[in-house]
Design a protein around this motif. Sequence first.
Motif, mmCIF file in Angstrom:
data_model
loop_
_atom_site.group_PDB
_atom_site.id
_atom_site.type_symbol
_atom_site.label_atom_id
_atom_site.label_comp_id
_atom_site.label_asym_id
_atom_site.label_seq_id
_atom_site.Cartn_x
_atom_site.Cartn_y
_atom_site.Cartn_z
ATOM 1 N N ASN A 265 0.819 -1.209 0.000
ATOM 2 C CA ASN A 265 0.000 0.000 0.000
ATOM 3 C C ASN A 265 0.858 1.266 0.000
ATOM 4 O O ASN A 265 0.549 2.242 -0.677
ATOM 5 N N MET A 266 1.941 1.222 0.773
ATOM 6 C CA MET A 266 2.853 2.368 0.781
ATOM 7 C C MET A 266 3.493 2.553 -0.591
ATOM 8 O O MET A 266 3.691 3.682 -1.054
ATOM 9 N N ALA A 267 3.820 1.436 -1.244
ATOM 10 C CA ALA A 267 4.430 1.524 -2.574
ATOM 11 C C ALA A 267 3.447 2.136 -3.566
ATOM 12 O O ALA A 267 3.823 2.968 -4.391
ATOM 13 N N LEU A 268 2.175 1.729 -3.476
ATOM 14 C CA LEU A 268 1.176 2.300 -4.385
ATOM 15 C C LEU A 268 1.061 3.810 -4.169
ATOM 16 O O LEU A 268 1.056 4.594 -5.120
ATOM 17 N N VAL A 269 0.949 4.218 -2.911
ATOM 18 C CA VAL A 269 0.837 5.647 -2.596
ATOM 19 C C VAL A 269 2.085 6.393 -3.070
ATOM 20 O O VAL A 269 1.994 7.438 -3.720
ATOM 21 N N ASN A 270 3.245 5.826 -2.769
ATOM 22 C CA ASN A 270 4.482 6.561 -3.052
ATOM 23 C C ASN A 270 4.895 6.521 -4.512
ATOM 24 O O ASN A 270 5.528 7.465 -5.007
ATOM 25 N N MET A 271 4.535 5.468 -5.227
ATOM 26 C CA MET A 271 4.792 5.498 -6.669
ATOM 27 C C MET A 271 3.898 6.553 -7.318
ATOM 28 O O MET A 271 4.321 7.276 -8.226
ATOM 29 N N ALA A 272 2.665 6.661 -6.828
ATOM 30 C CA ALA A 272 1.775 7.701 -7.359
ATOM 31 C C ALA A 272 2.335 9.090 -7.042
ATOM 32 O O ALA A 272 2.344 9.981 -7.906
ATOM 33 N N LEU A 273 2.823 9.278 -5.808
ATOM 34 C CA LEU A 273 3.384 10.582 -5.434
ATOM 35 C C LEU A 273 4.642 10.887 -6.233
ATOM 36 O O LEU A 273 4.850 12.022 -6.686
ATOM 37 N N GLY A 274 5.476 9.871 -6.414
ATOM 38 C CA GLY A 274 6.709 10.072 -7.173
ATOM 39 C C GLY A 274 6.409 10.420 -8.625
ATOM 40 O O GLY A 274 7.013 11.336 -9.200
ATOM 41 N N ASP A 275 5.461 9.700 -9.199
ATOM 42 C CA ASP A 275 5.118 9.977 -10.595
ATOM 43 C C ASP A 275 4.355 11.290 -10.723
ATOM 44 O O ASP A 275 4.469 11.984 -11.744
ATOM 45 N N ALA A 276 3.602 11.648 -9.679
ATOM 46 C CA ALA A 276 2.935 12.958 -9.679
ATOM 47 C C ALA A 276 3.989 14.071 -9.735
ATOM 48 O O ALA A 276 3.823 15.070 -10.434
ATOM 49 N N ALA A 277 5.083 13.874 -9.013
ATOM 50 C CA ALA A 277 6.168 14.870 -9.045
ATOM 51 C C ALA A 277 6.710 15.010 -10.462
ATOM 52 O O ALA A 277 6.964 16.125 -10.940
ATOM 53 N N ILE A 278 6.863 13.888 -11.132
ATOM 54 C CA ILE A 278 7.429 13.918 -12.492
ATOM 55 C C ILE A 278 6.489 14.665 -13.445
ATOM 56 O O ILE A 278 6.910 15.584 -14.165
ATOM 57 N N VAL A 279 5.211 14.312 -13.418
ATOM 58 C CA VAL A 279 4.249 14.952 -14.330
ATOM 59 C C VAL A 279 4.100 16.437 -13.986
ATOM 60 O O VAL A 279 4.045 17.300 -14.862
ATOM 61 N N CYS A 280 4.041 16.729 -12.705
ATOM 62 C CA CYS A 280 3.889 18.115 -12.267
ATOM 63 C C CYS A 280 5.095 18.953 -12.700
ATOM 64 O O CYS A 280 4.943 20.062 -13.213
ATOM 65 N N TRP A 281 6.285 18.408 -12.490
ATOM 66 C CA TRP A 281 7.497 19.179 -12.834
ATOM 67 C C TRP A 281 7.641 19.327 -14.351
ATOM 68 O O TRP A 281 8.073 20.356 -14.848
ATOM 69 N N ASP A 282 7.241 18.292 -15.070
ATOM 70 C CA ASP A 282 7.228 18.395 -16.533
ATOM 71 C C ASP A 282 6.321 19.558 -16.954
ATOM 72 O O ASP A 282 6.684 20.385 -17.790
ATOM 73 N N THR A 283 5.148 19.638 -16.336
ATOM 74 C CA THR A 283 4.177 20.682 -16.683
ATOM 75 C C THR A 283 4.707 22.068 -16.306
ATOM 76 O O THR A 283 4.636 23.023 -17.083
ATOM 77 N N LYS A 284 5.252 22.157 -15.095
ATOM 78 C CA LYS A 284 5.758 23.447 -14.619
ATOM 79 C C LYS A 284 6.782 24.032 -15.585
ATOM 80 O O LYS A 284 6.743 25.230 -15.904
ATOM 81 N N TYR A 285 7.701 23.202 -16.044
ATOM 82 C CA TYR A 285 8.776 23.746 -16.877
ATOM 83 C C TYR A 285 8.408 23.771 -18.348
ATOM 84 O O TYR A 285 9.047 24.459 -19.135
ATOM 85 N N PHE A 286 7.356 23.041 -18.710
ATOM 86 C CA PHE A 286 6.874 23.150 -20.081
ATOM 87 C C PHE A 286 6.232 24.526 -20.284
ATOM 88 O O PHE A 286 6.408 25.156 -21.315
ATOM 89 N N TYR A 287 5.486 25.001 -19.277
ATOM 90 C CA TYR A 287 4.790 26.294 -19.417
ATOM 91 C C TYR A 287 5.549 27.456 -18.781
ATOM 92 O O TYR A 287 5.432 28.587 -19.217
ATOM 93 N N PHE A 288 6.272 27.177 -17.684
ATOM 94 C CA PHE A 288 7.177 28.158 -17.085
ATOM 95 C C PHE A 288 6.463 29.466 -16.753
ATOM 96 O O PHE A 288 6.946 30.560 -17.038
ATOM 97 N N ASN A 289 5.292 29.373 -16.152
ATOM 98 C CA ASN A 289 4.553 30.630 -15.922
ATOM 99 C C ASN A 289 4.761 31.180 -14.511
ATOM 100 O O ASN A 289 5.108 30.455 -13.578
ATOM 101 N N PRO A 290 4.578 32.493 -14.357
ATOM 102 C CA PRO A 290 4.967 33.190 -13.126
ATOM 103 C C PRO A 290 4.035 32.912 -11.939
ATOM 104 O O PRO A 290 2.878 32.536 -12.118
#
Lengths: 320, 516
Positions: B398-423
């Motif tokens: 269960n911890m792995a499911l939660v943390n893989m989701a959190l880890g991958d959320a970081a990846i998608v979120c950071w991809d989005t942040k730097y793709f748009y780079f807005n203030p």
Amino acid sequence: MKKKFFANKLIYLGTCLLFFNQIARAQTDMDAIMMGKNRFCIGPMYSYSSWKNYWEGSLKRDNQNLGTVSTQMFGLMGNYGISSKLNVLFSVPYVKTRATAGTLHSMQGLQDLSLFVKWMPVEKEMMGGVFSLYGIAGVSFPLTDYVADFLPLSIGLHSKTASARVMADYQAGSFFVTGSATYVLRDNIKIDRTSYYTTQLHLTNEVEIPNGGNFNFRTGFRNERLIAEAIVNNWTTFGGFDITRNNMPFPGNKMNATTVGVNLKYVVLPKKHEVSLVAGGNTTVAGRNMGQSATVYGSVFYVLDFTRKTKSSDQPAKTN
Amino acid sequence: MKKTIILTGLFIAAIAIIFVGCSKDIVGRTDNTPALSPANIDLNAGTWKPVLLTGPTEFTVAAPIATNTPDYIAQVNEIKSFQANLTNEEKTMVKYWSAGAVLRWNEILRELVAKHNLPPYQNDDGTYPFPNANNPLAYPQFPFSNPPYAARAYAYVSAAQYDALVAAWHYKKLYNRAAPYKVDATVNVLIPQSDLPSYPSEDGVVAGVAVEMLKLLFPGDQDFIQQKAEEHKRARIISGANVRSDIEAGEALGKLVAQKFVTRARGDRAGAAAGNQAAWTKLETDCLARGETPWYSLELPRRPPMLPVFGKVKAFLFDSLTCIALRPAPPPPVNSQQMKDETEEIYQLIKNPTRERTRIVHFWADGVGTYTPPGHWDAIAAEDFITKNFSEVRWARNMALVNMALGDAAIVCWDTKYFYFNPRPTQLNPNIKTLTGIPNFPAYISGHSTFSGAAAEVLGHIIPERAKAYNDMASEASLSRMYGGIHYKSDCTVGLVVGKNVGNFAVQRARTDGAE
């Protein structure tokens, strides 16, 4: 001779002044002046304190993302003489903080109510002067639900405190020296988050605020109209931890500060209303996990006399 | 005079009562967690689908020695000699570790994250130093465990523990060696008894994984980590739960599995996530070329953006094309009326913050010096899992499911942040002061919202009766960033949706991993 001298000391009231540098505290509870029986001294006060440099642990630094951090305090203080040997005091500050740089929001609000009982059990002639001894006990508690965990912009630490102080004073002619030592017990606080790191992780919203000691030494000129004194003050926490490199300060930090300053009190209308003006300032010469603050303050005090005319044994004599 | 003395006496008595009555002892929420006593030992967990292992037998665990051999009897005697004179310290240690191996190592990991989540101080010339993994104790210490770093760390440790426990459960069932207290009835048992075979020890596995993974993730804290592992292993022997060979076999297996994850981690592109000056400049020029206003750092001196290439890190739950497909549509243009309105909305919120809104900001801030938002969600998960009496392997799953989701959320979120780079809002309106530190990366989409959406989605699947509570928490965490003055509404609402989409990949995995 003796009686007259005592009267001088009692006369112009409790110099009620408040010293504020992150830890607000009433200063009348730290001076060797008692109000006469049934006399009530009350007045507003204002102080402005600011710092640009601070100690991160023992490392002194500035912070371009804070600029200068200032604290303004608007206070009301009072001192009532139950008898010439037993006074009660209170203070209520409203505090406002601000940083000149960076983005952090300013904070303001009503802070802590402080109450003190000041007792003078010993007053003796000695070596051509007068020696007196005091015991002071105090409590303080927050009056509002203000935020403690937003240092350095919090308006206070939101801790309930209880303090016990011994103070000794010696006056010869117009020269005096006063020294005091205080132990301050500070209660744990609750913060808005559910965990925090000190030197280890804590899974709770409860934070230990280290107890502290205050050591105050003051000397100078004191007569019935004027007090001019130099003050050295040291506040030391017993416990707490240092801010780690480039971290934010935290209410549970070790916080020490030594200040030097001057304090002036002048009685403007000695005969009729006993209005007095107080002004002073101090600067921080050493510290740990605190701002290197410089503070100025001023206040006006007014004495109300509730003594019935017929019973005037405790009423201070007018000396001029 | 008498009155004075009486009054003073009373006052001193009152103060004395305050002094005496005021206890400063603080009890952490999980300090008194009862010993783990699983409702279901999940004996068949060796068949569950691992994350990285090809199967439960990828690493061999040798058959244990028989329980009637002199060597085994000597190991049982080791337990007895420990138990003959237990110190209070040892009792405390047993109590602490018996709450659960996955729980305690998750807490230790959160502690390390909080310790190292500190942005480096600038150099004299206004540039910033970067931590160096090969010289972790020099300032700035390695790592700077900011939210993406932390999310990845939680994911790796949790996933590796899960895989190693799946393998361990396979061998437990295969070799079926009973716990020492079942072999020798004279052994005291300081923990709840279990029918789970004790070889290899699940505690040894979890400690072995942690030690090996944390060498990579927190290389400067080896003494602390080793000390915890030694305590952990000793606690299990003292408690009578395991003989030494159970522990050693588990630890060896855990280390082998962890090494596979370490190899993956070394090649997952996280090492290049900080980028370089050329990459930072390109983000700005690309944004300008799109006709948009680029983000800039609101720190002084201006700090390079946090891990701008983290969006390229290899995810656990999906491939890199899916990662791009999960990226949301662009934020409102900076010059649009919508963006003006959203900026004004934040200014109005921050102008006169209420105490309750400030409480919400600080409750969810999880900023500098904390275990980060993923750590906060781990805390929420862990404290609910405690009430569920999961077996260690299910805890890990269960911890792995939660943390893989959190880890991958970081990846998608950071991809989005730097793709748009807005203030950030404060960049568009400097009058917007903030109730928490402004994170040093672009606004769209909100990291807190993405993390929270992902975690709530997975947790709601694991504990369905709490699904609404998790969603409410995620919404509040998301809102807290608007209340704090550091995000627009679009950042938060879109962040929650993207988070849920990421979380859904973990839910799909949960439905098919053989554990349900």
